[in-house]
Structure formats: C-alpha cells, structure tokens
Write a protein that holds these residues in place. Sequence first.
Motif: not given
Lengths: 204, 204
Positions: B131-155
């Motif tokens: 679970a916490p590993a997923v949490g980390v990944l989620e945090r990073v992902r949400s930052h990406f979205v906030r930065c405008g990098v929202d494509r899954a392949d870029h992530f």
Amino acid sequence: MLGSPIRDRQAERRSDTRAEILEAAWVIAREKGLAELTLREVGARIGMRAPSLYSYFDSKNAIYDAMFAQAWSGCLAAFDDLEKRLPRTPRAELKKMARAFFDYAVADLARHQLMNQRTISGFVPSTEAYAPAVGVLERVRSHFVRCGVDRADHFDLYIALVGGLIDAQQANDPGGSRWSALLDQAIDMFADHVGLPESRRKST
Amino acid sequence: MLGSPIRDRQAERRSDTRAEILEAAWVIAREKGLAELTLREVGARIGMRAPSLYSYFDSKNAIYDAMFAQAWSGCLAAFDDLEKRLPRTPRAELKKMARAFFDYAVADLARHQLMNQRTISGFVPSTEAYAPAVGVLERVRSHFVRCGVDRADHFDLYIALVGGLIDAQQANDPGGSRWSALLDQAIDMFADHVGLPESRRKST
DNA sequence: TCGGACTGCCTAACATGATTAGATCATCGC
DNA sequence: GCGATGATCTAATCATGTTAGGCAGTCCGA
C-alpha cells in the motif's frame, strides 16, 4: 595407421555431459524460476544423483557461472549478427541496438535475471564469464563513437535508460508490452538530447 | 478506579518485541546482505532462539514483508515531508522528486533490494505491505498531472528512467556517484521531451 | 488466594538443499 | 588379463526454515 583420428572421445563425452547439465538447468530455471533450481533436480533430469554433478562443476554457483557465460555469449552473437544489417542513420542504429538488447532480455526472464540482476544470493560471475558481457558493451560503445556520441556520460545515460525500461517491463508488466512500446520514444528522446539528426516525425 | 489507564501492556510488549525483531533484521541485512539473513541470527541478536520468532511472525517471508512495508512507509513519509517545500517550477519539481527517490534508494542497499528488486527468492509483498508503495506512486503521479504532464506513457517513461539510473548506480558503481551525477541531466532530457518550460541553460 | 488458561520461550525433530568422503563399477591402455 | 583412471553411487555433514510439544511464569476470575 588408419588416418589420424586423435579425437579425445573422453573429453568429448565429458563436454557433452556438461552441456547436458546446463541445458537441464536452463529448462528448470525457465520452468520454476532461476532461484528454484536444485542440484537434485538437475541430476534427476539427466539420470544422475546430485553429488555426481560435482565431477563436472565445482559448485552450484559454477553452474550459474557457466549459464551466465552462455547467456552473454548468446547476446554477443546476436549483436555480431545484427551488425551486418544495421541501418545507416545514427538514430535508427541506436534504436536497433536498443531493441535487440531489449528483446533479448525480455525473451527469457530467467536469463535476464541471471544476466542483469543480482537475483542469486551468493553468486558473482567470474571474470571469464563476464568477458562476453564486456564485449557487448564494447560493441555498443564503438557504435556510439561512430555515431558521434562520444561523451561517457551520454553512454551511461543510454545504458541506464534501456536497462530501466527492461526492468520496468519485467517487473511491472511481464509478458506485456507497456514499456516495450516506449522504447522507440525513449531512444528518440535520448537522440534529441544528445543532438542526433534525422527528423523522424516527432510522434511525442 | 485509579484513572483509566487501559493500556494493554501485553499488546505493547508484543509489539515492542516485533519492532525489536525487525530492527535486528535490518541490522543484519545491512551488515551481511538481505539474502544472508537467517532466523537463527535474528534470534541470537535479541536473545531468542529461532523458533520463538514464530510467535511474532508467521514465517521468514512475513518478516521480509514487514520490512518491505517499513521501507516504503519511510519513503512515503519522506515524500510527504518533501511536499512542504517543493520548488515552484515544474521542472524543478520533477528533479526534486527524482532526487528524493534516488537518494532514498541509494542510501541503503539492502532496503533498495527489498523495495525495488526481486532479490529474495520466494518473497512476494502482500497487498497491505504494498500500500505505501502505491501511495508514493500516486503522489508522484498527481504531481505530474499538476505539472501538466498527464500522459500515462510519459509517466511510465519517467519511472523507467529514474529506476534505471538507480539500478545502474547500485549495480555498477555502488557507493559512487557516476549515475547519481546524471540524474539532473536525465530529468532535463525528460522535461525537454515532454515539453516542460523553464530554460535552465542547457548544459548538454 | 487458588486454579486454570494463556503467554512466551525453549528443546527436539524434520525436510530440504549444498557439499564432502569413500566405495564401487566400468573402461581403456598396456 | 590387469592396474589405473574415470564416472557414478551411497552415506554422511552442515545449514536453514519450520513444526511439535513441553515448561515456567503471569494473569484473571471465583
């Protein structure tokens, strides 16, 4: 004097048996996983008891070592084969090499683990077994230089990039193509970064 | 009725012992390597025999599992802490996050192996530990979205890139900084690729 | 305060796996 | 044919995870 067939039949048989042992080990590694390989089972597959294997290999790790050498030799052979029909443009070359390595790694999980990951506890490849791995790296490096990419840090970056894609693929989507599909994009990104020409329409 | 100290002393002692076991396990893992950890030695360090550990953990893998959870929880905590003082520009954010993860991984080889590599033969982390590993990944992902990098392949590409650098560092230059020094360059390359602004003078 | 239940730990034992020692049997050169 | 060598075996050792069962202290209710 009937010809001079100085075949050392004894040595031949010995080397045949070695090969047989390794082949059995590969089969088991692919079936049950690299770490699940046991000498008892290797022996069983070729009609022997575990201790008998010690006449052919010094230890279990020696078997892993021979497998390691085989794996990288195969990779080296694949590269040498590849060089005959490499594309002409630098960017395409980089892609082709990356793809070759990626596919070789992904094709056999057990082999990949042995070659590129420290998945076996006490095992450290011998220098001899490591030689073909160095060979592969040298080949890639010389291609880089020929392509005009001669900075060491760029080479290191490429290594990490391709390796990272392979690991991500194996770890998070084994058998799939989620990261495999990103390989070309990744190399384009890298090529752009190091300033390689050829303007494939940027499909970013 | 003297106050209401309904402390379950029993449960406390139990949980203390669990923590003690895990701490001993970490020490051994760092000293001798993650895979060289044995229950007998864990027991010895805390003044117990190996079988006694089974009152606290179902199996050796359960210990690994708890360690896995600790490792990722620590990482998650580090990330939460980081978020308070993240830089403002997208590019700098990506760098900071990558650096945080890189440093966390490189700081402790045993921990990194447990978190990010399949170095223990039969061990698969439980969903809870994951679970916490997923949490980390989620945090990073949400930052990406906030930065405008929202494509899954870029992530995915980012994940592979950072992971590749970490693995290369640990595998080929443990304790050094050969790949660590490439991290910023790598993120710049990635940021350029996905079209993030901020024109740090390109030091290619 | 007494007795049973529970807790925490132990010893003994087992299974599996690598590895070593020593015996046995076949084969090959003389 | 005979001795040396090679190939294989069985028996045993050691390390490790794990299970079974025992024993002492502790705690809780009567």
